[in-house]
Design an enzyme around this catalytic site. Structure first.
Site, PDB file in Angstrom:
ATOM      1  N   TYR A   1       7.164   1.829   4.770  1.00  0.00           N
ATOM      2  CA  TYR A   1       8.037   0.717   4.750  1.00  0.00           C
ATOM      3  C   TYR A   1       9.400   1.072   4.727  1.00  0.00           C
ATOM      4  O   TYR A   1       9.901   2.248   4.264  1.00  0.00           O
ATOM      5  CB  TYR A   1       7.615  -0.096   3.338  1.00  0.00           C
ATOM      6  CG  TYR A   1       7.845   0.574   2.190  1.00  0.00           C
ATOM      7  CD1 TYR A   1       9.110   0.718   1.472  1.00  0.00           C
ATOM      8  CD2 TYR A   1       6.835   1.061   1.461  1.00  0.00           C
ATOM      9  CE1 TYR A   1       9.204   1.262   0.359  1.00  0.00           C
ATOM     10  CE2 TYR A   1       7.023   1.782   0.138  1.00  0.00           C
ATOM     11  CZ  TYR A   1       8.494   1.949  -0.332  1.00  0.00           C
ATOM     12  OH  TYR A   1       8.696   2.565  -1.439  1.00  0.00           O
TER      13      TYR A   1
ATOM     14  N   THR B   1       7.596   6.404  -2.176  1.00  0.00           N
ATOM     15  CA  THR B   1       6.950   6.944  -0.836  1.00  0.00           C
ATOM     16  C   THR B   1       7.991   6.830   0.207  1.00  0.00           C
ATOM     17  O   THR B   1       7.886   7.717   1.191  1.00  0.00           O
ATOM     18  CB  THR B   1       5.595   6.289  -0.625  1.00  0.00           C
ATOM     19  OG1 THR B   1       5.791   4.875  -0.510  1.00  0.00           O
ATOM     20  CG2 THR B   1       4.687   6.570  -1.848  1.00  0.00           C
TER      21      THR B   1
ATOM     22  N   ARG C   1      -2.206   1.870   1.537  1.00  0.00           N
ATOM     23  CA  ARG C   1      -1.406   1.288   2.609  1.00  0.00           C
ATOM     24  C   ARG C   1       0.303   1.892   2.186  1.00  0.00           C
ATOM     25  O   ARG C   1       1.262   1.791   2.892  1.00  0.00           O
ATOM     26  CB  ARG C   1      -0.876  -0.052   1.927  1.00  0.00           C
ATOM     27  CG  ARG C   1      -0.321  -0.463   0.547  1.00  0.00           C
ATOM     28  CD  ARG C   1      -0.384  -1.831   0.232  1.00  0.00           C
ATOM     29  NE  ARG C   1      -0.336  -1.802  -1.469  1.00  0.00           N
ATOM     30  CZ  ARG C   1       0.758  -1.729  -2.224  1.00  0.00           C
ATOM     31  NH1 ARG C   1       1.927  -1.458  -1.421  1.00  0.00           N
ATOM     32  NH2 ARG C   1       0.717  -1.798  -3.490  1.00  0.00           N
TER      33      ARG C   1
ATOM     34  N   ASP D   1      10.004  -1.086 -13.180  1.00  0.00           N
ATOM     35  CA  ASP D   1       9.768  -1.081 -11.555  1.00  0.00           C
ATOM     36  C   ASP D   1      10.654  -1.346 -10.647  1.00  0.00           C
ATOM     37  O   ASP D   1      10.460  -1.825  -9.378  1.00  0.00           O
ATOM     38  CB  ASP D   1       8.188  -1.334 -11.098  1.00  0.00           C
ATOM     39  CG  ASP D   1       7.795  -1.015  -9.968  1.00  0.00           C
ATOM     40  OD1 ASP D   1       8.070   0.135  -9.621  1.00  0.00           O
ATOM     41  OD2 ASP D   1       7.159  -1.879  -9.316  1.00  0.00           O
TER      42      ASP D   1
ATOM     43  N   ASN E   1       7.872  -3.887  -1.951  1.00  0.00           N
ATOM     44  CA  ASN E   1       6.576  -4.259  -1.351  1.00  0.00           C
ATOM     45  C   ASN E   1       5.903  -5.692  -2.249  1.00  0.00           C
ATOM     46  O   ASN E   1       4.817  -5.816  -2.315  1.00  0.00           O
ATOM     47  CB  ASN E   1       5.287  -3.333  -1.418  1.00  0.00           C
ATOM     48  CG  ASN E   1       5.627  -2.178  -0.452  1.00  0.00           C
ATOM     49  OD1 ASN E   1       6.337  -2.255   0.748  1.00  0.00           O
ATOM     50  ND2 ASN E   1       5.681  -1.225  -1.172  1.00  0.00           N
TER      51      ASN E   1
HETATM   52  C1  0GY Z   1       5.792   0.960  -7.446  1.00  0.00           C
HETATM   53  C2  0GY Z   1       4.661   0.503  -6.348  1.00  0.00           C
HETATM   54  C3  0GY Z   1       4.723   0.487  -5.115  1.00  0.00           C
HETATM   55  C4  0GY Z   1       5.295   1.434  -4.333  1.00  0.00           C
HETATM   56  C5  0GY Z   1       5.753   2.642  -4.594  1.00  0.00           C
HETATM   57  O1  0GY Z   1       6.333   4.884  -4.204  1.00  0.00           O
HETATM   58  C6  0GY Z   1       6.196   3.484  -3.597  1.00  0.00           C
HETATM   59  O2  0GY Z   1       6.644   3.234  -2.485  1.00  0.00           O
HETATM   60  O3  0GY Z   1       5.408   3.194  -5.744  1.00  0.00           O
HETATM   61  C7  0GY Z   1       3.760  -0.520  -4.446  1.00  0.00           C
HETATM   62  O4  0GY Z   1       3.971  -0.592  -3.123  1.00  0.00           O
HETATM   63  O5  0GY Z   1       2.812  -0.945  -5.126  1.00  0.00           O
HETATM   64  O6  0GY Z   1       5.299   1.654  -8.383  1.00  0.00           O
HETATM   65  O7  0GY Z   1       6.789   0.817  -7.023  1.00  0.00           O
END
Ligand code: 0GY
Length: 305
Positions: free
Chosen positions: A50, A78, A131, A258, A263
């Site tokens: 993303y 990520t 995902r 968070d 997302n």
């Molecule tokens: C969160 C949850 C999400 C994403 C990530 O690293 C990330 O992209 O952790 C998610 O999409 O559930 O903890 O931020």
């Protein structure tokens, strides 16, 4: 034109959050938050699933101060892959008020690990959410664990409840502490005393150095966010799950916003109202202090007096 176009439908973080009614204890730690870019300065990873909006360290620190937190734990998201520079830049700018959780590959050098440690990194994150990342073989994860264990780091694990059974043996084999993101993402339409959540609690029982973030009601909820005037009803479907964990493992729970909430499709939370969920999941002052101050300090700032 920004360098990166956001994923279509991406919800930007909520500007102008309310002031929480719940007053955080002095020294509270937001133990799960992220920085995104800014993309022009810290480009997003080619392998990302993303493309977020920008969410800079200065915006994170402004939120910290507005909500009444003293410190942050910045978790590598990520969208930045294994390039930890935006997160490390935030740690370095925090004046010791932020620690980090990185993503590293087995080929990381000792010098790179030492630099991350010096910046304030105290853990690595293994993400099993399909995902968000391509699967990484367990062998590679084990190699990373061998590399980080001598530094006294822990492993943050992010997985969804249906995948726990397949991952459990690997988790139990990890010779360093584990920290579970978002309670292992339970399906909150199920019974908090039912077999799925019991299986999660059994992981915490079986590996006593496993910690749990009782986070992300906004991500897990089905009933939705609180009405602006009705904090009693705040994320009421998630609260019983978090409360079970806090009550059974009061010394191994952490809490965080968070922010900037990647997302989310249904709603973007007001971070002030999210803080107001805390007294529902940790109803006494003693539990609140453990959740927000004592536990995160023991894990991330063990040398602070
Ligand atoms: C969160 C949850 C999400 C994403 C990530 O690293 C990330 O992209 O952790 C998610 O999409 O559930 O903890 O931020």
């Amino acid at each position: 034109m920004p360098t990166f176009e956001k994923t279509p439908g991406w919800l930007d973080w909520y500007a102008g959050p309310s002031t929480p009614r719940f007053r955080l204890p002095e020294g509270a730690v937001d133990a799960h938050c992220h920085v995104f870019g800014p993309g022009d300065e810290f480009p997003f990873a080619p392998e990302r699933k993303y493309t977020p909006c920008d969410a800079s360290k200065d915006q994170l620190f402004a939120l910290r101060d507005h909500l009444g937190f003293a410190r942050n734990v910045v978790v590598q998201a990520t969208c930045h892959g294994a390039d930890n520079s935006a997160m490390v830049d935030a740690l370095r700018a925090s004046g010791g008020r932020a620690r980090g959780v990185a993503t590293v590959r087995p080929a990381v050098t000792d010098a790179e690990l030492a630099e991350l440690h010096e910046a304030g990194v105290r853990g690595v994150r293994f993400n099993f959410v399909k995902r968000l990342v391509d699967a990484v073989p367990t062998d590679a994860l084990q190699q990373v664990v061998e590399r980080i264990a001598p530094l006294g780091w822990h492993v943050v694990i992010y997985f969804e409840a249906p995948d726990l059974a397949a991952l459990r043996d690997f988790f139990l084999s990890v010779p360093v502490p584990l920290v579970v993101d978002h309670m292992g993402r339970p399906d909150v339409t199920k019974d908090p005393h039912g077999p799925e959540f019991e299986a999660f609690l059994d992981l915490l029982r079986a590996k006593p150095d496993t910690w749990c973030k009782v986070t992300c009601p906004e991500r897990l909820t089905v009933t939705g966010p609180p009405a602006l005037d009705g904090e009693q009803e705040a994320y009421r479907d998630v609260v019983p799950f978090a409360r079970r964990v806090v009550e059974e493992f009061p010394d191994r729970v952490l809490w965080g916003t968070d922010w900037p909430h990647p997302n989310l499709e249904s709603h973007m939370p007001d971070d002030g109202l999210l803080v107001d969920v805390v007294p529902h999941i940790a109803p006494t002052e003693k539990l609140q202090r453990k959740l927000l101050v004592d536990n995160p300090m023991r894990l991330y700032w063990p040398d602070a007096s």
